[in-house]
Design an enzyme around this catalytic site. Structure first.
Site, PDB file in Angstrom:
ATOM      1  CD  GLU A 291       7.272   2.049  24.444  1.00  0.00           C
ATOM      2  OE1 GLU A 291       6.767   2.442  23.422  1.00  0.00           O
ATOM      3  OE2 GLU A 291       8.180   2.533  24.797  1.00  0.00           O
TER       4      GLU A 291
ATOM      5  CD  GLU B 230       4.997   2.128  17.921  1.00  0.00           C
ATOM      6  OE1 GLU B 230       5.949   1.117  17.471  1.00  0.00           O
ATOM      7  OE2 GLU B 230       5.497   3.365  18.401  1.00  0.00           O
TER       8      GLU B 230
END
Length: 517
Positions: free
Chosen positions: A70, A74
């Site tokens: 990943e 964010e």
């Protein structure tokens, strides 16, 4: 069979999450490349909005975290000046780094990107490199991944803060997404021109050949993802975080939104009149916030004319507007002669005939202070018959005079301010606010000669109370009360104009306050 169906329904109610979120993910998987997005994240403690790639190993038939890959951008709603980057490799091994931003990502659109190659992963903000990883764990990022965006509510208070459901609904806005393939030695963009764009989605509609709306959740996530909370609206993809009974996107009030208010996207959304003038530019210094500002300079043309940098809106009769901004004049290049600059609000009918007066701010001219940002505002009421409205930054050129002026942090507010701008009082309390503007804490002070004052309230530009600071009789003498820029729920208020009202049954006094973030 009816009993079984009822049991499944009851189990789903018991296991349902308390809130609803949205996730958009690509149908195809990708590997190395450059991934870009232009977006504005969602604010609020306990809220996360994102742009990332993820190996959906569950869909490949695997269940162990040893298959994890990943790459994350964010935005944590409890930070107004940071974004989080992360690389997650096998066995969910995280490599987190917070990136400092010079703006509030929940209030402004900006471009974010990451480059993923066999040798490094690099993160960018507005094309500026902010993180570079070429460590051994980058070698573990080799699985094909889906590109995703979501909004969710983690249960990890230490990470994202304590969530207050009263802030719902909240939204994250995505303007566009671009994907570039990694083609070393033969590209035309990115680091060393090693990337070439394969596709761009400007979200004018839902491309069902590229994207799917997710419907799932996981442990530690207080939302269920639902399709209704992924909305395509007026050229944007909007991820919504809501209660179960109020899903989807609801535009907040009239859409009189000033776009690119800090000129961070250069000249996007702004127009110039007359079109042949060239005495304007986007510069990097001086700036109030962000990275850019607007420069207007003397034309030395030998004639008298004016330049208007403007945006157009469609108001309704009776609406009252406040057009504000900050202006800076350098002592190295001051305004000379009769040159001046100011803000202006102008209303027109359907044929673009001028209606009523032109509302202007106080001018900035050769007698104005230099080397400091000065706030100026124009206030105008939309007359009967109005169809169009221009809000403009005006530069008045007089003969051969020169000099420059800079503008940043423009804003447009809608509200009925007349009652607040002209408070009536037969008492004098030496009511004052300092510092003003402020960006952390300001002190509201006033003198009380008797027991009359009973209420100190902060209002926004819509005339709505946002903070009741004190609801009681005040002490005789000088009172000093600090305000930290938060509302009654303890959440930080956005940059803008506010009003402090000192009131009792028979009187009211008001001071205007400028909050800067």
């Amino acid at each position: 069979m009816k009993s079984f169906t009822k049991l499944v329904f009851l189990i789903s109610l018991i296991m349902a999450k308390p809130y609803r979120g949205g996730e958009l993910r690509t149908i195809d998987t990708y590997r190395y490349g450059r991934y870009e997005v232009r977006m504005k994240s969602a604010a609020g403690d306990g809220v996360v909005s994102s742009f990332f790639t993820y190996r959906d190993y569950w869909a490949d038939g695997y269940t162990g975290s040893q298959h994890w890959n990943e790459i994350d951008w964010e935005w944590l709603g409890n930070y107004d000046d940071k974004a989080q980057t992360n690389l997650i490799t096998q066995y969910e091994w995280s490599h987190v780094e917070l990136i400092d931003l010079e703006y509030n990502p929940h209030e402004e659109y900006h471009n974010y990107a990451f480059e993923w190659t066999p040798d490094y992963v690099a993160f960018f903000v507005d094309d500026e490199l902010v993180r570079y990883d070429d460590n051994f764990y980058v070698d573990s990022l080799y699985h094909y991944q889906k590109l995703m965006m979501n909004i969710w509510q983690p249960t990890y208070v230490d990470w994202v803060g304590e969530f207050n459901p009263d802030i719902l609904p909240v939204y994250a806005f995505y303007d566009w997404v671009k994907y570039y393939a990694f083609v070393p030695g033969s590209g035309n963009t990115g680091t060393d021109n090693n990337f070439i764009m394969l596709w761009e989605d400007d979200f004018n509609n839902w491309n069902t050949d590229r994207w799917e709306k997710a419907t799932h959740t996981w442990d530690g996530n207080n939302v269920d993802f639902i399709e209704e909370n992924v909305v395509f609206h007026e050229g944007e993809m909007i991820l919504c975080m809501t209660t179960p009974n109020n899903t989807g996107y609801e535009p907040e009030g009239p859409e009189h939104i000033l776009n690119n208010a800090g000129f961070e996207s250069n000249f996007d959304h702004w127009s110039v009149w007359p079109e042949n003038l060239t005495n304007y530019s986007i510069v990097n210094d001086p700036i109030l916030h962000g990275y850019k500002s607007l420069k207007l300079n003397g034309q030395n043309s030998g004639i008298t004319n004016s330049t208007a940098i403007y945006q157009t809106f469609n108001p309704a009769t009776g609406e009252e507007f406040v057009f504000s901004g900050f202006c800076y004049v350098s002592s190295d290049d001051p305004l000379l002669g009769e040159n001046s600059t100011f803000l202006e609000i102008t209303f027109f009918d359907e044929n673009w005939n001028l209606l009523g007066e032109q509302y202007v701010s106080s001018p900035i001219n050769s007698s104005s202070p230099t080397d400091q940002w000065i706030q100026i505002s124009a206030v105008g009421n939309a007359p009967t018959g109005v169809v169009n409205m221009n809000v403009a930054i005006i530069f008045e050129q007089e003969n051969d005079a020169g000099g420059s002026a800079y503008f940043d942090d423009m804003s447009l507010f809608l509200g009925n301010l007349s009652s607040m701008l002209e408070p009536v009082s037969s008492y004098e309390f030496n009511f004052r606010v300092f510092p003003n503007p402020f960006n952390n804490i300001t002190t509201i002070s006033f003198d009380v000669l008797d027991n009359l004052p009973t209420l100190l309230t902060i209002y926004n530009l819509m005339g709505q109370p946002v903070r009741t600071i004190k609801k009681d009789q005040f002490s005789l003498g000088t009172n000093q009360i600090k305000w930290n820029g938060k509302n009654d729920a303890g959440f930080e208020l956005p940059t803008g104009i506010y009003f402090a009202e000192l009131a009792s049954k028979n009187f009211s006094q008001v001071q205007k306050i400028m909050l800067l973030k």
